[in-house]
Design a protein around this motif. Sequence first.
Motif, PDB file in Angstrom:
ATOM      1  N   LEU A 128      24.478 -21.686 -44.167  1.00 56.11           N
ATOM      2  CA  LEU A 128      24.146 -21.570 -45.585  1.00 56.11           C
ATOM      3  C   LEU A 128      23.683 -22.918 -46.146  1.00 56.11           C
ATOM      4  O   LEU A 128      22.744 -22.978 -46.938  1.00 56.11           O
ATOM      5  CB  LEU A 128      25.364 -21.064 -46.362  1.00 56.11           C
ATOM      6  CG  LEU A 128      25.795 -19.632 -46.073  1.00 56.11           C
ATOM      7  CD1 LEU A 128      27.022 -19.283 -46.888  1.00 56.11           C
ATOM      8  CD2 LEU A 128      24.668 -18.658 -46.375  1.00 56.11           C
ATOM      9  N   LEU A 129      24.358 -23.984 -45.742  1.00 55.31           N
ATOM     10  CA  LEU A 129      23.936 -25.309 -46.192  1.00 55.31           C
ATOM     11  C   LEU A 129      22.526 -25.628 -45.711  1.00 55.31           C
ATOM     12  O   LEU A 129      21.690 -26.140 -46.468  1.00 55.31           O
ATOM     13  CB  LEU A 129      24.922 -26.361 -45.678  1.00 55.31           C
ATOM     14  CG  LEU A 129      24.560 -27.821 -45.946  1.00 55.31           C
ATOM     15  CD1 LEU A 129      24.495 -28.095 -47.440  1.00 55.31           C
ATOM     16  CD2 LEU A 129      25.552 -28.754 -45.272  1.00 55.31           C
ATOM     17  N   PHE A 130      22.234 -25.315 -44.467  1.00 58.68           N
ATOM     18  CA  PHE A 130      20.922 -25.615 -43.915  1.00 58.68           C
ATOM     19  C   PHE A 130      19.841 -24.744 -44.546  1.00 58.68           C
ATOM     20  O   PHE A 130      18.680 -25.162 -44.630  1.00 58.68           O
ATOM     21  CB  PHE A 130      20.930 -25.425 -42.400  1.00 58.68           C
ATOM     22  CG  PHE A 130      21.636 -26.529 -41.666  1.00 58.68           C
ATOM     23  CD1 PHE A 130      22.249 -27.561 -42.355  1.00 58.68           C
ATOM     24  CD2 PHE A 130      21.709 -26.529 -40.291  1.00 58.68           C
ATOM     25  CE1 PHE A 130      22.899 -28.585 -41.701  1.00 58.68           C
ATOM     26  CE2 PHE A 130      22.355 -27.554 -39.613  1.00 58.68           C
ATOM     27  CZ  PHE A 130      22.950 -28.582 -40.316  1.00 58.68           C
ATOM     28  N   ALA A 131      20.190 -23.528 -44.948  1.00 64.00           N
ATOM     29  CA  ALA A 131      19.214 -22.686 -45.645  1.00 64.00           C
ATOM     30  C   ALA A 131      18.792 -23.326 -46.967  1.00 64.00           C
ATOM     31  O   ALA A 131      17.638 -23.188 -47.400  1.00 64.00           O
ATOM     32  CB  ALA A 131      19.800 -21.298 -45.888  1.00 64.00           C
ATOM     33  N   TYR A 132      19.709 -24.038 -47.612  1.00 61.94           N
ATOM     34  CA  TYR A 132      19.383 -24.727 -48.862  1.00 61.94           C
ATOM     35  C   TYR A 132      18.592 -26.013 -48.598  1.00 61.94           C
ATOM     36  O   TYR A 132      17.684 -26.360 -49.362  1.00 61.94           O
ATOM     37  CB  TYR A 132      20.671 -25.050 -49.614  1.00 61.94           C
ATOM     38  CG  TYR A 132      20.468 -25.967 -50.800  1.00 61.94           C
ATOM     39  CD1 TYR A 132      19.857 -25.515 -51.961  1.00 61.94           C
ATOM     40  CD2 TYR A 132      20.891 -27.297 -50.743  1.00 61.94           C
ATOM     41  CE1 TYR A 132      19.663 -26.367 -53.036  1.00 61.94           C
ATOM     42  CE2 TYR A 132      20.699 -28.155 -51.807  1.00 61.94           C
ATOM     43  CZ  TYR A 132      20.088 -27.680 -52.963  1.00 61.94           C
ATOM     44  OH  TYR A 132      19.903 -28.518 -54.026  1.00 61.94           O
TER      45      TYR A 132
END
Length: 391
Positions: free
Chosen positions: A292-296
């Motif tokens: 999820l962090l990398f998607a942001y």
Amino acid sequence: MSTAAVSLPVAALVGATGWLACLVKAYTGFGGGILYVSFLKLWESFGFLGVESGEDGLGGFVGCQGLVTVMEFVVSTPLVWKMRKQCHWPLCIAITTGSLPMIPVGTSILQMTMGGNTQLADQLKRMFGILLLIVVGLQLAAELFEKRRRRGEDNAESAALSKLESGERKQEAPHSSLLCNAELYCADPYPPAPALAAVPAPEVTAVVAEAEAARGEEKASSSAKQPAPDALAAQRSAVAEEEQGCLGWLEEHVGGEWRHWEGILLLSGLVCGALAGILGALFGAGGPAVILLFAYLNGREDLGTSPDALRSTMLISYTFNIVARMGILSAQDLFFFDRWGGYYVGVCVGGLAGALLGTHLYSRFKTGVARFHRILQAMLAFCGLFFIFTT
């Protein structure tokens, strides 16, 4: 747990599952652990694991954790040296720092699932399924928001271009009419030549000559004070090296990105790393929080988080997590090598084969990552629903 003979069909199934999970991980940079646990629990629910079914077998959380940890350690560790040149090291350090202290918390909860505590195991299983659906839903929502944002930017740019073109056409019409009027009514279109300037007096000429001579002497003295081109280049190089300092040395000798230490980047890495540490120690799949962090962060040029950098960062930070998890699980005697040694061999062989194929595919077909993510999301959503509605 007592010593038992290794079932070859189960070992082959475990190895094939490891092959698929490591292929996905090597190709995308994440999803290996969570995919492996999902399919292993799926095989256990259908009874494909035979005598190793149940919470005290390979289908339990302890069995899944042991297989995933050994597989990831064998497969991911050799990739660290190769991936270091593309890693985003500030983000990697933040994720690792947040995850390491939380691994003992997850392993302590893991020990509570042993000894026939099926109620806790079912609750954790449903939590795992809900977590999978949340991850998939948030990923799809983020992608939909990004598509709408890009579509809005494209529409705004098209409207601005059309408005600019229409304004240029409006300006061309009166300009052409003015030209026609000028040609019709202007008797002499050529302006008269300017009058010749008056010849300066001898006193003025002498003052100008003195000023020019002084200017020439000043220019010669300033050029003499300037360093030679080689000296100037050496001076600039020394200043650049001083500015780079330790970070420049790390980028040159270690590789990767070392310059982005923004607070939001480090704080988000610490928080998501802590969640990944608990989930990884408990389920053997610590990727959802970091995904999820990398998607942001994906594609943020101001933070240096390119897709290649995030892929390498995920692999390296997860490898550090795996090394720490290996030590903690060994200290707590949760591997049971005397019983599951043959299955560990099968999953490592399958995992290495899948990692080699996934790395080869990534080097040749980078453009197909988005479609592959859709397939992965569909599989995770199916496994999440299966975990929620079954015991």
